[in-house]
Design an enzyme around this catalytic site. Structure first.
Site, short mmCIF file in Angstrom:
data_model
loop_
_atom_site.label_atom_id
_atom_site.label_comp_id
_atom_site.label_asym_id
_atom_site.label_seq_id
_atom_site.Cartn_x
_atom_site.Cartn_y
_atom_site.Cartn_z
N CYS A 1 0.80 -1.22 0.00
CA CYS A 1 0.00 0.00 0.00
C CYS A 1 0.83 1.27 0.00
O CYS A 1 0.32 2.34 -0.33
CB CYS A 1 -0.96 0.01 1.18
SG CYS A 1 -0.15 0.27 2.77
N CYS B 1 3.79 3.09 4.45
CA CYS B 1 4.99 3.10 5.29
C CYS B 1 6.23 3.49 4.50
O CYS B 1 7.35 3.20 4.92
CB CYS B 1 5.20 1.74 5.95
SG CYS B 1 5.55 0.42 4.75
N CYS C 1 -2.76 7.72 4.38
CA CYS C 1 -1.83 7.36 3.31
C CYS C 1 -0.88 8.50 2.97
O CYS C 1 0.11 8.29 2.27
CB CYS C 1 -2.60 6.98 2.05
SG CYS C 1 -3.50 8.38 1.31
N CYS D 1 -4.43 5.04 -2.09
CA CYS D 1 -5.26 6.00 -1.36
C CYS D 1 -6.70 5.57 -1.54
O CYS D 1 -7.11 5.25 -2.66
CB CYS D 1 -5.04 7.41 -1.88
SG CYS D 1 -6.18 8.62 -1.16
N ASN E 1 14.31 -13.05 -7.32
CA ASN E 1 13.19 -13.42 -8.17
C ASN E 1 13.40 -14.77 -8.83
O ASN E 1 12.45 -15.50 -9.07
CB ASN E 1 12.98 -12.34 -9.25
CG ASN E 1 12.01 -11.27 -8.80
OD1 ASN E 1 10.83 -11.35 -9.08
ND2 ASN E 1 12.51 -10.29 -8.05
N ASP F 1 7.09 -12.92 -12.64
CA ASP F 1 7.05 -12.01 -13.79
C ASP F 1 8.23 -12.25 -14.72
O ASP F 1 8.10 -12.19 -15.95
CB ASP F 1 7.13 -10.54 -13.33
CG ASP F 1 6.06 -10.16 -12.35
OD1 ASP F 1 6.09 -10.69 -11.23
OD2 ASP F 1 5.22 -9.32 -12.69
N LYS G 1 2.15 -10.09 -19.40
CA LYS G 1 1.77 -10.34 -18.01
C LYS G 1 0.33 -9.90 -17.81
O LYS G 1 -0.07 -8.85 -18.32
CB LYS G 1 2.69 -9.54 -17.07
CG LYS G 1 2.21 -9.43 -15.62
CD LYS G 1 3.13 -8.52 -14.83
CE LYS G 1 2.54 -8.20 -13.47
NZ LYS G 1 3.41 -7.32 -12.68
N GLU H 1 -22.09 9.84 -0.21
CA GLU H 1 -22.46 8.58 -0.86
C GLU H 1 -23.01 8.72 -2.28
O GLU H 1 -22.73 7.86 -3.14
CB GLU H 1 -23.50 7.85 0.00
CG GLU H 1 -22.97 7.39 1.33
CD GLU H 1 -24.08 6.84 2.22
OE1 GLU H 1 -24.15 5.62 2.40
OE2 GLU H 1 -24.88 7.65 2.72
#
Length: 1329
Positions: A72, A75, A140, A172, A366, A375, A437, A1273
């Site tokens: 995400c 951090c 975020c 986000c 990898n 990948d 991919k 909403e």
């Protein structure tokens, strides 16, 4: 450095933490503190705990933990180190949650606090994201700030493409991304507005203006921004240029070796059972232990790059970012024919997650992880890459071919060998290479199918000399299609290969990963794309037709995915001329917490400093969907260091019954009814010990029959309550009159809230009379207070609940937050100590439920003209194992089942299905989006059946002013037709429709679609007593005002709007008004912050409180009319007049009755229209959102910036609901999708390339505060325009392949994922699998 202790400690501890003992680091790490203009750093050395708890000497909290798996970007921090190979200081981003502290030996770590502060000066990155309205909930924001900051450290004048690329690893959930990109665009050398002087039709200066109304195209003024000065950034600490030290702990050792021999020596030891390349993930999620971790980052041979005669060699520890940069340079410098393989690898790396992962993930890692869905491994295998492998005294080079991966997660390397380097070859004359991919999300690093394909022709001929076709995702390892490649290929090579494929690439019906038909089709689609690409390239290098001719309509299938830089327009009505500058209502005031959020200073629940003797709680949950609990064994858990106690139902002093309808339990007793059902909790001294203790609790079960799906519930008659029904008119008569009748079934999947801040509670005993204080991330302080009091058996007045802010909510923290808060409160009761619990992302997704899946069975009757005369829809929702708010959600669905269309004869029914899944709950839209999507489904089928344009059929059936809805409420102030006409005009709908028809004729394998969709959303709580709110105003003698109201701030800007309301009412600047928090000891008995009505209710309550204050000050204003606000306040105080006041507001009573289908229901309706254009890849199911135009009625906007942000954020969340986000369960009811690696929400690249939002002008709403309207909403459903634009494109694709599509009407359930799009585009390849 400024480090995030609370946010980082979990993952970092897991990276090096074994058996409850934490490794210490004899290392030197720089921690930056202060501002970017006067930076200071602190060197920490010797025995630094890798847990980085709040007792750590740095103790800052800006960097956030949101997923714990690097998915995400919340951090994100910047690592800086001196690279001895390059002889320079390098800066790169990283996910702190995946960074073992020992890996930071001689590394400077900069977090968000280290670059700027509200106390001194913001960094330009922080300033621009705040002032451009790019921070809503703010959780975020620090990670996004650091991603952008890192880019500017390396590239002070980036392009927009580089900016988007830098943000690829950040998520986000609130903003819809547009304002972030628009703010950061001001850093780009190719960004900014052309001022109307260029040729850009999207320029804000080129918009038509109404002469009587001033429309503003700008939500912020870039000229106010501080310039970026790269010379003022913090220096790299010289102390980190010298010294060396290994890391050692009580139960784990970190080996930072400098020579390959040293690594081999360590690997030879019996205790070393192989190298592991993601120990943090495996320790966190698989509970594995690694007593020894070897870091090869300092071995020169493993990090070198060498340009040889046959290719470029990379040391196995080279990060993917290094590989990418090197290959990009090579492509720019070398002849095109030598870089075919390089360009294929770059295409894979282009979509390999974000910069954070590419900066630390190694090329060798990898390869050696031997992932069957890698990948890069199919690309390396197809290219014939060479691997250098060493052991003690030996060195060998092998070609990476089909023998390299003998089995699942296995390679040819012996136990004593390590991978030293990989050589990626130059391509040759007559050689062509492609890489493909397909992932759930374009930026996803976990693909479904990957492929590398290479062909080499005999010089000067069309005779194939070599052919390599390699795949990932089609077996338990990377494979090569050997049988197919051995076929003699000729002009009919495509057909020959396809036939061979069918025999060779098989997947069992129960193969891991599912999507069997889709994955097999992809293998054919990839080869066909490769075939077309080679044909096209051959045509360019040789005018003679030697291998067939490329059909011009096929050419677009060869194009790699490209996305133009985003453009956007936001239009809103400016405040009337003459409005005071101090009257901030109607102006685009930035979110009041934005600057603090951008600096990491905003305090969220888990940011609160740890208390003395604080304990940690971890929930123990069921692994079975439905079972009896036979036994609970905590003996092993009690052996974990720091164990305090295990909580179960036997420890509850009050009632174990909880939930809105008392049908839930705090802890399961005797029986569990879903996977994730809370059975108990462990309490320990640290979160890491709590996790290990919880995993050590052993529970035995006796399985019972489980009901998982809606179909299961229907079959077994498993429902909550009786059938809900709304009926109007004569349905039988309507169907008899109809010229046509269409019936069908439609399914809408659920949705995870994915608020960036997971559920969190801190409970603190107060020591007197059982008092307890709780800090909770909740939308519902009242129910949190009531449920905790109930479980403890104490009155509510002894429980204080406080909420500063939420890192997102979306309805998910309205009721489900009490699952955590009641358990934590019970732990405090039992231990007498403060207790904290913040759920990990996988826990949160497993336990807390989400949006209700819906199944609809519909029948609609209509005339040849498209006019609807009868409709019947039976709705079924999957409620889960408790009722929660599911009945209210179904009621809302029935109230919105007709969407915006007048239907004379209608019947809607609803059944709430009782299943063995975690209870689903409120989610933005609350049932209305599901019902309206169903409505647009049958509406689109009417248009197809009648052969009429869909927009014509929609407009023909649309309500008019004064019409009665199907629940008999009169429509007043009906602005939808204005929104519709304006959207049609501004989107240039009809002209673009003609352009799309032309495009579709010229392109066989790419198709575009266009759709315009309206929305009508009712505003009110359906339960009358919830439509109330209170406020408290405290005026101090210096004139400052402390404002409190019943709503919680979760990014929607509620506190900002309330300050604006109070500012206008009191006629004082917003700077004098402050909102500290929401708490049960200031405003009692609050309704949840939900239903989009919080501004209406709380705003009116604030207004009433202000009027009370003004009335008390009136005598002093009369005495001193020229005085100031402060003069009047001090005079009132000296005259002993109360300067505190409460305000209360009650909305009109809801009197609607299902029995009579009559009565007052909604206070008013919000309206909007969206027009969207998409392009789909018929061969892969990919789609990109080209353009969206939205016209939204928000009344007289209180804050255009916040309202536009809500429109865009809701739209993008709806885009996720209808096209991306797919919850997947096992047949046994266990959730597969528990984090960002498996559950895909929209990213920066998902939003429309052209995103235009206009707020309807001159549409005041007399039923809400200052003529505004609800906005949270209603816009979400407008993303259905994307869904039906995709369906429109699929129609075009199916029309071109009529031999395989005999039905014009086809089923496309929501979400319209790549799999569903590809499978719906029936063609010759789809029929072969």
């Amino acid at each position: 450095m400024a480090w995030r202790p609370a946010g980082l400690r979990e993952k970092q501890q897991q990276s090096l933490h074994v058996s409850g003992k934490v490794a210490a680091v004899a290392s030197r790490i720089a921690y930056y503190l202060g501002t970017f203009t006067n930076a200071k750093y602190q060197i920490i050395s010797s025995n630094i705990s890798c847990s980085l708890t709040h007792e750590h000497p740095v103790g800052l909290s800006g960097t956030k933990l949101a997923c714990g798996e690097g998915g995400c970007g919340a951090c994100t921090v910047m690592f800086s180190k001196y690279d001895h190979l390059q002889n320079k200081i390098v800066h790169f981003p990283a996910n702190a949650c995946l960074a073992p502290i020992c890996s930071l030996h001689h590394v400077s770590v900069t977090t968000v606090e280290g670059i700027g502060s509200t106390k001194t000066r913001l960094h330009p990155v922080q300033e621009r994201i705040a002032k451009s309205h790019g921070s809503q909930c703010g959780f975020c924001t620090p990670g996004i700030v650091m991603s952008m900051y890192m880019l500017l450290r390396n590239q002070p004048e980036p392009t927009m493409e580089e900016i988007e690329d830098a943000l690829q690893g950040n998520l986000c959930r609130c903003t819809g991304y547009r304002p972030i990109l628009q703010g950061f665009r001001t850093f780009a050398r190719d960004g900014g507005c052309c001022g109307g002087k260029g040729d850009n039709p999207n320029c804000c200066m080129n918009q038509k203006k109404d002469q009587t109304v001033t429309l503003s195209p700008s939500l912020f003024n870039p000229e106010e921004f501080m310039p970026l000065d790269p010379t003022q950034e913090p220096i790299f600490p010289p102390e980190l240029l010298v010294g060396d030290a290994p890391g050692r702990g009580w139960a784990v050792r970190w080996a930072q070796v400098r020579m390959p021999g040293a690594a081999l020596g360590i690997k030879d030891r019996p205790a070393t059972s192989g190298f592991h390349f993601f120990p943090g993930i495996e320790m966190k999620f698989k509970n594995k232990l690694f007593p020894l971790i070897v870091c090869p980052a300092w071995i020169p041979e493993l990090n070198s790059v060498e340009h040889g005669e046959e290719g470029i060699s990379f040391g196995a520890s080279c990060p993917l970012s290094c590989v990418e940069k090197t290959l990009l340079d090579a492509v720019a410098q070398l002849p095109t024919h030598k870089t075919e393989v390089f360009r294929g690898i770059l295409e894979q790396l282009r979509w390999f997650s974000g910069k954070q992962l590419k900066s630390v993930a190694s090329v060798g890692g990898n390869i050696i992880t031997a992932s069957p869905i890698s990948d890069l491994n199919p690309v390396f295998m197809a290219s014939g890459a060479k691997l250098t492998i060493v052991s003690r005294g030996t060195r060998r080079t092998i070609r990476m071919d089909h023998t390299f991966f003998p089995g699942y997660r296995k390679t040819l390397l012996g136990p004593e060998e390590i991978l030293l380097a990989i050589e990626i070859p130059y391509s040759r004359e007559g050689e062509f290479f492609s890489a493909f991919k397909q992932s759930s999300g374009r930026e996803d690093y976990i693909p479904k199918v990957t492929s590398g394909m290479r062909v080499l022709f005999q010089p000067g001929t069309a005779q194939i000399k070599e052919l390599a076709l390699c795949y990932g995702g089609m077996a338990d390892r990377t494979i090569s299609a050997l049988k197919t490649t051995r076929k003699q290929l000729s002009k009919s090579c495509c057909r020959t290969c396809v036939q061979a494929w069918q025999e060779e690439l098989q997947l069992a019906p129960d193969a891991p990963g599912g999507m069997i038909e889709f994955r097999r089709t992809l293998t054919l689609s990839f080869f066909f794309k490769f075939y077309l690409t080679v044909l096209q390239k051959l045509g360019k290098v040789d005018s003679e037709d030697k291998c067939g001719k490329l059909d011009p309509t096929f050419a677009s299938a060869t194009l790699l995915f490209q996305k133009d830089p985003p453009t956007n327009v936001q239009l809103f009505q400016e405040v009337p001329k003459g409005q005071s500058e101090d009257d901030i209502v109607g102006r685009p005031l930035p979110h009041l917490g934005a600057a603090m959020q951008a600096c990491g200073e905003a305090v969220y629940c888990d940011d609160i400093p740890h208390y003395q003797n604080e304990l940690s709680l971890r929930l123990v949950t069921s692994t079975r969907a439905h079972a009896k609990i036979k036994s609970i064994d905590t003996s092993e858990a009690q052996k974990v260091q720091g164990f305090v106690c295990f909580l179960s139902v036997d420890d509850i002093p009050g009632s174990n019954k909880t939930g809105y309808f008392n049908d839930e339990t705090v802890f399961a007793k005797d029986e569990v009814t879903c996977v994730g059902h809370i059975i108990g909790a462990v309490v320990t001294d640290t979160p890491e010990h709590a996790q290990r203790a919880a995993q050590a609790v052993k529970i035995t079960y006796e399985d019972l029959p489980a009901i998982i799906t809606i179909e299961d519930a229907i079959k077994h008659n498993s429902f909550y309550g009786s059938e809900l029904k709304i009926e109007k008119g004569d349905l039988q008569k309507g169907f008899l009159e109809a010229d046509n009748i269409v019936s069908g079934e439609f399914y809408i999947g659920g949705q995870e809230h994915f608020y960036l801040e997971t559920h969190c509670t801190i409970a603190v005993p107060k020591g007197e009379a059982g008092e307890m204080e709780l800090f909770v991330s909740t939308e519902n302080t009242m129910k949190t207070q009531a449920f905790v009091a109930n479980v403890l058996g104490v009155p509510a007045n002894q429980i204080l609940v406080r909420v500063k802010r939420l890192g997102g909510g979306f309805g998910g923290k309205e009721t489900r937050s009490t699952l955590v808060s009641t358990a934590v409160a019970l732990a405090v009761y039992k231990t007498g100590c403060p207790v904290r619990c913040m759920l990990d992302r996988d826990e949160d997704m497993l336990i807390t439920g989400g949006r209700h899946p819906f199944l609809a069975r519909y029948k609609v009757g209509f005339m040849k003209t498209g006019r609807i005369v009868a409709l019947e829809v039976n709705h079924y929702s999957n409620a889960g194992n408790t009722l929660d708010l599911s009945e209210a959600v179904m009621q809302a669905a029935l109230f919105h089942m007709e969407s915006c269309y007048k239907i004379p004869n209608i019947r809607g029914t609803g059944r709430v299905c009782k299943t063995n899944l975690p209870s689903n709950t409120a989610f933005r839209g609350f049932g209305a989006p599901q019902a309206m999507l169903i409505a647009e489904q049958w509406m689109s089928e009417i248009a197809v059946t009648c052969g009429l344009p869909a927009e014509e059929v929609r407009r023909k059936n649309m309500y008019k002013e004064g019409d009665l809805t199907h629940f008999n409420q009169k429509l007043e102030g009906f602005t939808l037709t204005r929104c519709w006409d304006e959207c049609l005009a501004s989107s240039q709908y009809h002209a673009r429709k003609s352009e799309i028809d032309k495009f579709n004729k010229e392109n066989c394998w790419k198709k575009r679609g266009l759709c315009i969709v309206p929305t009508k959303f009712g505003i009110n709580f359906a339960i009358s007593f919830l439509n109330q709110a209170g406020a408290l105003i405290l005026v101090y003698t210096d004139g400052s005002v402390l404002l409190t109201h019943g709503g919680t701030e979760m990014g929607q800007g509620l506190h900002t709007k309330m300050v604006q309301v109070a500012s206008r009412a009191l006629k004082i600047p917003t700077s004098k008004i402050y909102i500290s928090e929401t708490s049960t000891n200031t405003v009692p008995n609050t309704s949840p912050t939900a239903a989009s009505i919080s501004t209406d209710l709380n705003g009116q309550a604030v207004y009433e409180a202000c009027q009370t204050i003004l009335k008390r000050l009136e005598p002093f204003k009369r005495k001193n009319p020229s005085g100031s606000w402060e003069d009047w306040v001090i005079a009132a105080y000296q005259d002993a007049v109360s300067l505190s006041a409460t305000g209360f507001y009650k909305a009109p009573e809801v009197t609607y009755s299902f029995e009579t289908n009559s009565g007052y229901l909604f206070n008013y309706f919000s309206y909007g229209v969206a027009c969207s254009e998409v392009e789909i890849d018929c061969l892969t199911g990919d789609h990109k959102n080209l353009r969206t135009d939205i016209v939204m009625d928000v009344g007289s906007s209180l804050n255009p910036a916040i309202d536009i942000g809500q429109v865009e954020g809701a739209f993008v969340q709806g885009l996720g609901l209808f096209t991306l986000e797919e919850l997947q369960y096992s047949p046994e009811g266990s959730l597969y999708t528990r984090g960002p690696s498996t559950y895909k929400i929209p990213t920066f690249g998902s939003i429309p390339i052209e995103f235009r939002v206009s707020l309807l002008r001159d549409s005041p709403n007399k039923k809400a505060i200052y003529a505004s309207k609800a906005v949270g909403e209603p816009p979400l459903f407008l993303a259905a325009s994307i869904f039906f634009a995709i369906k429109d494109a699929i129609h075009a694709a199916r029309a071109q392949h009529k031999d395989y599509n005999r039905k014009e009407l086809f089923r496309l359930d929501s979400p319209a994922t790549q799999e569903k799009i590809r499978n719906a585009c029936m063609d010759k390849f789809a029929t072969m699998v």
